[in-house]
Design a protein around this motif. Structure first.
Motif, PDB file in Angstrom:
ATOM      1  N   ALA A  10      57.924 -10.304  35.887  1.00 11.24           N
ATOM      2  CA  ALA A  10      57.419  -9.352  34.887  1.00 11.24           C
ATOM      3  C   ALA A  10      56.018  -9.713  34.401  1.00 11.24           C
ATOM      4  N   ALA A  11      55.670 -11.013  34.480  1.00  7.20           N
ATOM      5  CA  ALA A  11      54.353 -11.458  34.006  1.00  7.20           C
ATOM      6  C   ALA A  11      53.236 -11.114  34.985  1.00  7.20           C
ATOM      7  N   GLN A  12      53.600 -10.683  36.199  1.00  6.54           N
ATOM      8  CA  GLN A  12      52.598 -10.380  37.222  1.00  6.54           C
ATOM      9  C   GLN A  12      52.390  -8.877  37.346  1.00  6.54           C
ATOM     10  N   ALA A  13      51.392  -8.509  38.143  1.00  2.84           N
ATOM     11  CA  ALA A  13      51.132  -7.097  38.437  1.00  2.84           C
ATOM     12  C   ALA A  13      52.360  -6.475  39.095  1.00  2.84           C
ATOM     13  N   THR A  14      52.449  -5.157  39.005  1.00  2.00           N
ATOM     14  CA  THR A  14      53.552  -4.444  39.648  1.00  2.00           C
ATOM     15  C   THR A  14      53.219  -4.190  41.115  1.00  2.00           C
ATOM     16  N   ASP A  15      54.239  -3.829  41.891  1.00  2.19           N
ATOM     17  CA  ASP A  15      54.016  -3.458  43.289  1.00  2.19           C
ATOM     18  C   ASP A  15      53.015  -2.315  43.372  1.00  2.19           C
ATOM     19  N   GLU A  16      53.127  -1.354  42.449  1.00  2.00           N
ATOM     20  CA  GLU A  16      52.214  -0.195  42.461  1.00  2.00           C
ATOM     21  C   GLU A  16      50.772  -0.639  42.241  1.00  2.00           C
ATOM     22  N   GLN A  17      50.560  -1.567  41.322  1.00  2.18           N
ATOM     23  CA  GLN A  17      49.197  -2.065  41.067  1.00  2.18           C
ATOM     24  C   GLN A  17      48.645  -2.798  42.285  1.00  2.18           C
ATOM     25  N   ARG A  18      49.496  -3.567  42.968  1.00  2.00           N
ATOM     26  CA  ARG A  18      49.034  -4.278  44.166  1.00  2.00           C
ATOM     27  C   ARG A  18      48.746  -3.291  45.291  1.00  2.00           C
ATOM     28  N   ARG A  19      49.635  -2.294  45.462  1.00  2.00           N
ATOM     29  CA  ARG A  19      49.407  -1.294  46.512  1.00  2.00           C
ATOM     30  C   ARG A  19      48.080  -0.555  46.308  1.00  2.00           C
ATOM     31  N   ALA A  20      47.700  -0.358  45.051  1.00  5.17           N
ATOM     32  CA  ALA A  20      46.476   0.398  44.742  1.00  5.17           C
ATOM     33  C   ALA A  20      45.219  -0.289  45.279  1.00  5.17           C
ATOM     34  N   VAL A  21      45.252  -1.610  45.469  1.00 10.00           N
ATOM     35  CA  VAL A  21      44.073  -2.326  45.983  1.00 10.00           C
ATOM     36  C   VAL A  21      44.253  -2.763  47.434  1.00 10.00           C
ATOM     37  N   ALA A  22      45.440  -2.514  48.007  1.00  8.08           N
ATOM     38  CA  ALA A  22      45.750  -3.005  49.346  1.00  8.08           C
ATOM     39  C   ALA A  22      45.070  -2.182  50.432  1.00  8.08           C
ATOM     40  N   ASP A  23      44.554  -2.866  51.438  1.00  4.80           N
ATOM     41  CA  ASP A  23      44.158  -2.204  52.682  1.00  4.80           C
ATOM     42  C   ASP A  23      45.368  -2.102  53.597  1.00  4.80           C
ATOM     43  N   VAL A  24      46.232  -3.124  53.550  1.00  6.83           N
ATOM     44  CA  VAL A  24      47.435  -3.159  54.377  1.00  6.83           C
ATOM     45  C   VAL A  24      48.561  -3.755  53.531  1.00  6.83           C
ATOM     46  N   VAL A  25      49.754  -3.142  53.614  1.00  3.34           N
ATOM     47  CA  VAL A  25      50.950  -3.683  52.970  1.00  3.34           C
ATOM     48  C   VAL A  25      51.911  -4.127  54.069  1.00  3.34           C
ATOM     49  N   VAL A  26      52.362  -5.372  53.981  1.00  2.00           N
ATOM     50  CA  VAL A  26      53.342  -5.897  54.929  1.00  2.00           C
ATOM     51  C   VAL A  26      54.668  -6.051  54.189  1.00  2.00           C
ATOM     52  N   PRO A  27      55.682  -5.253  54.560  1.00  2.00           N
ATOM     53  CA  PRO A  27      56.989  -5.416  53.923  1.00  2.00           C
ATOM     54  C   PRO A  27      57.675  -6.680  54.439  1.00  2.00           C
ATOM     55  N   ASN A  28      58.294  -7.408  53.526  1.00  2.00           N
ATOM     56  CA  ASN A  28      59.061  -8.598  53.908  1.00  2.00           C
ATOM     57  C   ASN A  28      60.511  -8.358  53.510  1.00  2.00           C
ATOM     58  N   ASP A  29      61.136  -7.433  54.205  1.00  2.00           N
ATOM     59  CA  ASP A  29      62.505  -7.046  53.862  1.00  2.00           C
ATOM     60  C   ASP A  29      63.491  -7.397  54.972  1.00  2.00           C
ATOM     61  N   GLY A  30      63.021  -8.162  55.957  1.00  2.00           N
ATOM     62  CA  GLY A  30      63.906  -8.569  57.054  1.00  2.00           C
ATOM     63  C   GLY A  30      63.917 -10.074  57.160  1.00  2.00           C
ATOM     64  N   ASP A  31      64.081 -10.581  58.381  1.00  4.37           N
ATOM     65  CA  ASP A  31      64.070 -12.029  58.566  1.00  4.37           C
ATOM     66  C   ASP A  31      62.672 -12.489  58.988  1.00  4.37           C
ATOM     67  N   ARG A  32      62.550 -13.792  59.205  1.00  7.42           N
ATOM     68  CA  ARG A  32      61.226 -14.351  59.507  1.00  7.42           C
ATOM     69  C   ARG A  32      60.648 -13.784  60.801  1.00  7.42           C
ATOM     70  N   SER A  33      61.508 -13.525  61.797  1.00  7.47           N
ATOM     71  CA  SER A  33      60.979 -13.020  63.069  1.00  7.47           C
ATOM     72  C   SER A  33      60.401 -11.617  62.893  1.00  7.47           C
ATOM     73  N   GLU A  34      61.021 -10.796  62.037  1.00  9.69           N
ATOM     74  CA  GLU A  34      60.462  -9.459  61.763  1.00  9.69           C
ATOM     75  C   GLU A  34      59.133  -9.581  61.035  1.00  9.69           C
ATOM     76  N   LEU A  35      59.080 -10.505  60.076  1.00 14.65           N
ATOM     77  CA  LEU A  35      57.834 -10.702  59.339  1.00 14.65           C
ATOM     78  C   LEU A  35      56.741 -11.194  60.289  1.00 14.65           C
ATOM     79  N   ALA A  36      57.072 -12.113  61.178  1.00 12.71           N
ATOM     80  CA  ALA A  36      56.099 -12.631  62.145  1.00 12.71           C
ATOM     81  C   ALA A  36      55.569 -11.507  63.026  1.00 12.71           C
ATOM     82  N   ALA A  37      56.449 -10.599  63.443  1.00 12.62           N
ATOM     83  CA  ALA A  37      56.022  -9.473  64.274  1.00 12.62           C
ATOM     84  C   ALA A  37      55.067  -8.566  63.509  1.00 12.62           C
TER      85      ALA A  37
END
Length: 198
Positions: free
Chosen positions: A156-183
């Protein structure tokens, strides 16, 4: 030099993404690691923190008692702002030294947890945001030893996902396992980094 700002909420998987980018050859400048170094015993940073918050934030060995300091600053936004005013300039100065020492034709990834909160998005050629749902982040933080309440307070003390998305050029979801994230990181490198290095 290609400068990438890497950010995401606590527990989102930034450190894992930083390691994957380092494996591609990027030089990683880790703001959290620098933040720990600038308040090591004997540093002006630690002296300034003690002057501001008192000797009760010191452990018996003279090092910073991070848990004691966290209990003060995560429940009090004004106290956190005072801490940030001490630590952030020191971290930025050291990060700038590390970036300046990097190869001119290389890729520098600056892992900056508070990139949005500190208004640094414009300092980078690309901003990469790592995202994970709050339940997964709380679970990861509890596995690191935080209570559920402390984990939620830090999120709660940090920026929200929406605030981070607003400045992002690329968003990488980390909702799977490490191999998905690596891909996903591989695809990011191929699409956004490799073309600028050729």
């Amino acid at each position: 030099m290609l400068r990438i700002g890497l950010t995401g909420g606590i527990g989102s998987g930034k450190s894992t993404v930083a390691a994957l980018l380092a494996a591609h050859g990027a030089q990683v400048v880790d703001a959290d690691r620098i933040a720990r170094a600038v308040v090591e015993p004997g540093t002006p940073g630690l002296a300034a923190v003690v002057a501001e918050f008192g000797a009760e934030v010191l452990a018996a060995d003279g090092a910073l008692d991070r848990a004691a300091l966290a209990s003060v600053v995560f429940s009090d936004p004004a106290a956190r702002a005072r801490l940030d005013a001490i630590v952030h300039p020191l971290v930025r100065a050291r990060a700038a030294e590390l970036v300046a020492a990097a190869p001119a034709d290389g890729v520098v990834v600056q892992d900056v947890p508070l990139l949005v909160e500190t208004g640094q998005a414009g300092s980078f050629d690309l901003v990469l945001v790592v995202e994970a749902d709050q339940g997964a982040r709380v679970r990861r933080l509890v596995e690191r030893g935080l209570t559920v309440e402390d984990a939620r307070a830090r999120i709660a003390a940090q920026a929200t996902d929406e605030q981070r998305r607003a400045v992002a050029d690329v968003v990488v979801p980390n909702d799977g396992d490490r191999s998905e994230l690596a891909a996903r990181v591989d695809r990011f490198w191929t699409a956004h980094v490799a073309p600028q290095l050729s």
